[in-house]
Design an enzyme around this catalytic site. Structure first.
Site, mmCIF file in Angstrom:
data_model
loop_
_atom_site.group_PDB
_atom_site.id
_atom_site.type_symbol
_atom_site.label_atom_id
_atom_site.label_comp_id
_atom_site.label_asym_id
_atom_site.label_seq_id
_atom_site.Cartn_x
_atom_site.Cartn_y
_atom_site.Cartn_z
ATOM 1 N N THR A 184 -11.147 3.049 -7.158
ATOM 2 C CA THR A 184 -11.475 3.606 -7.723
ATOM 3 C C THR A 184 -13.368 3.365 -7.604
ATOM 4 O O THR A 184 -13.840 1.844 -7.861
ATOM 5 C CB THR A 184 -11.788 4.997 -9.053
ATOM 6 N N HIS A 185 -13.664 4.251 -6.675
ATOM 7 C CA HIS A 185 -15.384 3.925 -6.945
ATOM 8 C C HIS A 185 -16.087 4.847 -7.920
ATOM 9 O O HIS A 185 -17.249 5.325 -7.196
ATOM 10 C CB HIS A 185 -15.885 3.962 -5.248
ATOM 11 N N GLN A 225 -0.513 6.751 -6.199
ATOM 12 C CA GLN A 225 -1.744 7.654 -5.982
ATOM 13 C C GLN A 225 -2.275 8.689 -6.723
ATOM 14 O O GLN A 225 -0.811 9.425 -7.347
ATOM 15 C CB GLN A 225 -1.526 8.284 -4.218
ATOM 16 N N LYS A 264 -6.690 7.395 -5.552
ATOM 17 C CA LYS A 264 -7.094 8.399 -6.155
ATOM 18 C C LYS A 264 -5.932 9.525 -4.900
ATOM 19 O O LYS A 264 -5.052 10.075 -5.747
ATOM 20 C CB LYS A 264 -8.419 9.637 -5.565
ATOM 21 N N ARG A 266 -1.657 -0.899 -8.345
ATOM 22 C CA ARG A 266 -3.366 -0.467 -8.406
ATOM 23 C C ARG A 266 -2.689 1.564 -8.163
ATOM 24 O O ARG A 266 -1.946 1.773 -7.150
ATOM 25 C CB ARG A 266 -3.031 -0.656 -6.907
ATOM 26 N N ASP A 280 0.886 -1.185 0.212
ATOM 27 C CA ASP A 280 0.236 -0.049 0.147
ATOM 28 C C ASP A 280 0.622 0.785 -0.316
ATOM 29 O O ASP A 280 2.009 1.217 0.230
ATOM 30 C CB ASP A 280 -0.780 -0.267 0.750
HETATM 31 P P1 FAD Z 1 -13.969 9.005 -4.990
HETATM 32 O O1 FAD Z 1 -14.175 10.839 -5.561
HETATM 33 O O2 FAD Z 1 -13.175 10.117 -3.420
HETATM 34 O O3 FAD Z 1 -15.406 9.036 -4.072
HETATM 35 C C1 FAD Z 1 -16.031 8.628 -4.935
HETATM 36 C C2 FAD Z 1 -18.155 7.738 -4.108
HETATM 37 O O4 FAD Z 1 -17.384 6.460 -3.810
HETATM 38 C C3 FAD Z 1 -18.396 9.014 -3.183
HETATM 39 O O5 FAD Z 1 -19.068 9.808 -3.199
HETATM 40 C C4 FAD Z 1 -18.561 7.892 -2.028
HETATM 41 O O6 FAD Z 1 -19.885 8.103 -2.924
HETATM 42 C C5 FAD Z 1 -17.258 6.621 -1.801
HETATM 43 N N1 FAD Z 1 -16.370 6.639 -1.429
HETATM 44 C C6 FAD Z 1 -15.840 6.410 -1.342
HETATM 45 N N2 FAD Z 1 -15.011 6.417 -0.917
HETATM 46 C C7 FAD Z 1 -15.639 5.970 -0.341
HETATM 47 C C8 FAD Z 1 -15.423 5.052 1.785
HETATM 48 N N3 FAD Z 1 -14.349 4.890 1.926
HETATM 49 N N4 FAD Z 1 -16.872 4.843 2.281
HETATM 50 C C9 FAD Z 1 -17.676 5.220 2.169
HETATM 51 N N5 FAD Z 1 -17.972 6.143 0.477
HETATM 52 C C10 FAD Z 1 -17.070 5.903 -0.020
HETATM 53 N N6 FAD Z 1 -4.738 5.657 -0.530
HETATM 54 C C11 FAD Z 1 -4.021 5.699 -0.929
HETATM 55 O O7 FAD Z 1 -3.374 6.931 -0.621
HETATM 56 N N7 FAD Z 1 -3.004 4.663 -0.795
HETATM 57 C C12 FAD Z 1 -3.538 3.188 -0.553
HETATM 58 O O8 FAD Z 1 -2.715 1.804 -0.829
HETATM 59 C C13 FAD Z 1 -4.886 3.198 -0.935
HETATM 60 N N8 FAD Z 1 -5.294 1.838 -1.010
HETATM 61 C C14 FAD Z 1 -6.918 1.950 -1.767
HETATM 62 C C15 FAD Z 1 -7.097 0.076 -2.294
HETATM 63 C C16 FAD Z 1 -8.031 0.186 -2.923
HETATM 64 C C17 FAD Z 1 -8.906 -0.873 -3.437
HETATM 65 C C18 FAD Z 1 -8.797 1.193 -2.751
HETATM 66 C C19 FAD Z 1 -10.475 1.219 -3.198
HETATM 67 C C20 FAD Z 1 -8.648 2.688 -2.609
HETATM 68 C C21 FAD Z 1 -7.331 2.426 -1.687
HETATM 69 N N9 FAD Z 1 -7.353 3.702 -0.937
HETATM 70 C C22 FAD Z 1 -6.038 4.107 -0.594
HETATM 71 C C23 FAD Z 1 -7.892 4.450 -0.708
HETATM 72 C C24 FAD Z 1 -8.481 5.685 -2.293
HETATM 73 O O9 FAD Z 1 -7.016 6.722 -2.653
HETATM 74 C C25 FAD Z 1 -9.303 6.578 -1.964
HETATM 75 O O10 FAD Z 1 -9.164 7.875 -1.091
HETATM 76 C C26 FAD Z 1 -10.654 6.202 -2.278
HETATM 77 O O11 FAD Z 1 -10.928 4.920 -3.034
HETATM 78 C C27 FAD Z 1 -11.622 7.543 -2.411
HETATM 79 O O12 FAD Z 1 -11.638 7.482 -4.140
HETATM 80 P P2 FAD Z 1 -12.150 7.057 -5.363
HETATM 81 O O13 FAD Z 1 -11.862 6.986 -6.193
HETATM 82 O O14 FAD Z 1 -13.441 5.612 -4.958
HETATM 83 O O15 FAD Z 1 -13.137 8.607 -5.734
#
Ligand code: FAD
Length: 302
Positions: free
Chosen positions: A221-222, A153, A182, A179, A123
């Site tokens: 991403t979500h 990231q 964001k 991976r 990570d």
């Molecule tokens: P966003 O624009 O932040 O979110 C889009 C939508 O998704 C939001 O409107 C909301 O509805 C939903 N959502 C997003 N996150 C959440 C949550 N936690 N709970 C509820 N709803 C949510 N970050 C790091 O810095 N280092 C890592 O090693 C790392 N590993 C990751 C591994 C995975 C599999 C994933 C999916 C994420 C990881 N992240 C990590 C977190 C990532 O950096 C983001 O902060 C997080 O995924 C939210 O970004 P997004 O792309 O989903 O977009």
């Protein structure tokens, strides 16, 4: 304002209340909880990556114990026949205390996973860790070319160049497996993109670069617009299904996740578990107060 208030009072809230929102996003406290959650996901056609909660330890004794826990997790998970790999945070092994000791512990974990033909993802933590974690990954990838991957990231301005710099580790036999997410930490504006559109644009550009190079992007991403952008690129470059995957966090946007699985895209879910869930959740909210809105919804909108 409300977000800041919640992030300040959260560490003082009763654990039982905090668990009300956390339980949707954390598999539980024990390895058995993680295996159960992973198997349920496997039954939906989803692979997993299991993570033991914890980070930024204070002494190296903890690192030894954390390594033993990971070794046990691998033993139990492999025996249970879970379809999934492992993720770890290097500061859980003391990266910022003694990077050589952390390397030795993590190397043992990767060697154990490799002995089962499996894979460990490093990570990415906050920016004081970026160079150290890339260096750690380089050393591990040299020894275990098919058993280790890294996270980068999209919000960091350096990331596009980091992908280019890692090209020497890429080969058709052992594609570079990154991976892309964001980024979850609050970073200075000098080194990071802040605007939503800017982060998304760079996310897509980074994924496109990986696809052009034949690397293996794990698209974490979500965010629907980012997912749609990635789908267009998969189509444009005719990326085979064994050369990419989507990744989502446990409990987050299950409908979007299902729609991708139903369309036949490879999907992996990050399954965090462990006794340190309370510290992990409260720290996350302190780092990123935007998470407080998610918590408010989880507690009050049922
Ligand atoms: P966003 O624009 O932040 O979110 C889009 C939508 O998704 C939001 O409107 C909301 O509805 C939903 N959502 C997003 N996150 C959440 C949550 N936690 N709970 C509820 N709803 C949510 N970050 C790091 O810095 N280092 C890592 O090693 C790392 N590993 C990751 C591994 C995975 C599999 C994933 C999916 C994420 C990881 N992240 C990590 C977190 C990532 O950096 C983001 O902060 C997080 O995924 C939210 O970004 P997004 O792309 O989903 O977009």
């Amino acid at each position: 304002m409300l977000n800041k208030l919640i992030s300040n009072i959260l560490p003082y809230m009763p654990q039982a209340l905090v668990w009300q929102f956390s339980k949707e996003y954390i598999a539980g406290e024990t390895i058995e909880d993680a295996v159960r959650a992973a198997k349920d996901l496997n039954n939906e056609g989803i692979k997993t990556t299991i993570d033991v909660l914890g980070e930024f330890i204070k002494n190296l004794g903890e690192a030894e114990a954390n390594k033993r826990e990971y070794l046990e997790v691998i033993e139990v998970t492999e025996k249970a026949g879970v379809q999934g790999n492992y993720s770890l945070k290097p500061t859980f092994f003391g990266l910022l205390i003694d990077k050589e000791a952390a390397y030795r512990h993590i190397r043992e974990v990767v060697a154990k996973a490799a002995s089962h033909g499996n894979f460990v993802r490093i990570d990415m933590e906050d920016s004081p860790c970026t160079d150290l974690e890339i260096e750690l990954f380089r050393r591990l990838k040299a020894e275990f070319p098919g058993n280790v991957g890294l996270v980068l990231q999209a919000y960091l301005k350096r990331t596009h160049q980091d992908i280019k710099n890692l090209k020497d580790l890429h080969s058709a036999e052992y594609p570079l497996n990154l991976r892309l997410c964001k980024g979850i930490y609050v970073e200075p504006a000098a080194i990071s993109y802040k605007k939503y559109d800017e982060v998304n644009q760079h996310f897509i550009e980074d994924i496109e670069l990986m696809m052009q190079e034949g690397m293996y992007p794990a698209i974490a991403t979500h965010d629907k617009p980012v997912v749609d952008g990635a789908l267009k690129l998969i189509e444009k470059y005719k990326v085979p299904k064994d050369l990419y995957e989507f990744q989502m966090l446990y409990g987050v946007t299950p409908a979007l996740r299902k729609s991708l699985v139903d369309q036949g895209h490879p999907m992996r879910v990050y399954v965090p578990f462990g006794k340190q869930w309370f510290g992990y959740c409260t720290r996350r909210v302190k780092e990123n107060p935007k998470m407080a809105s998610v918590i408010m919804k989880a507690i009050f909108v049922k």
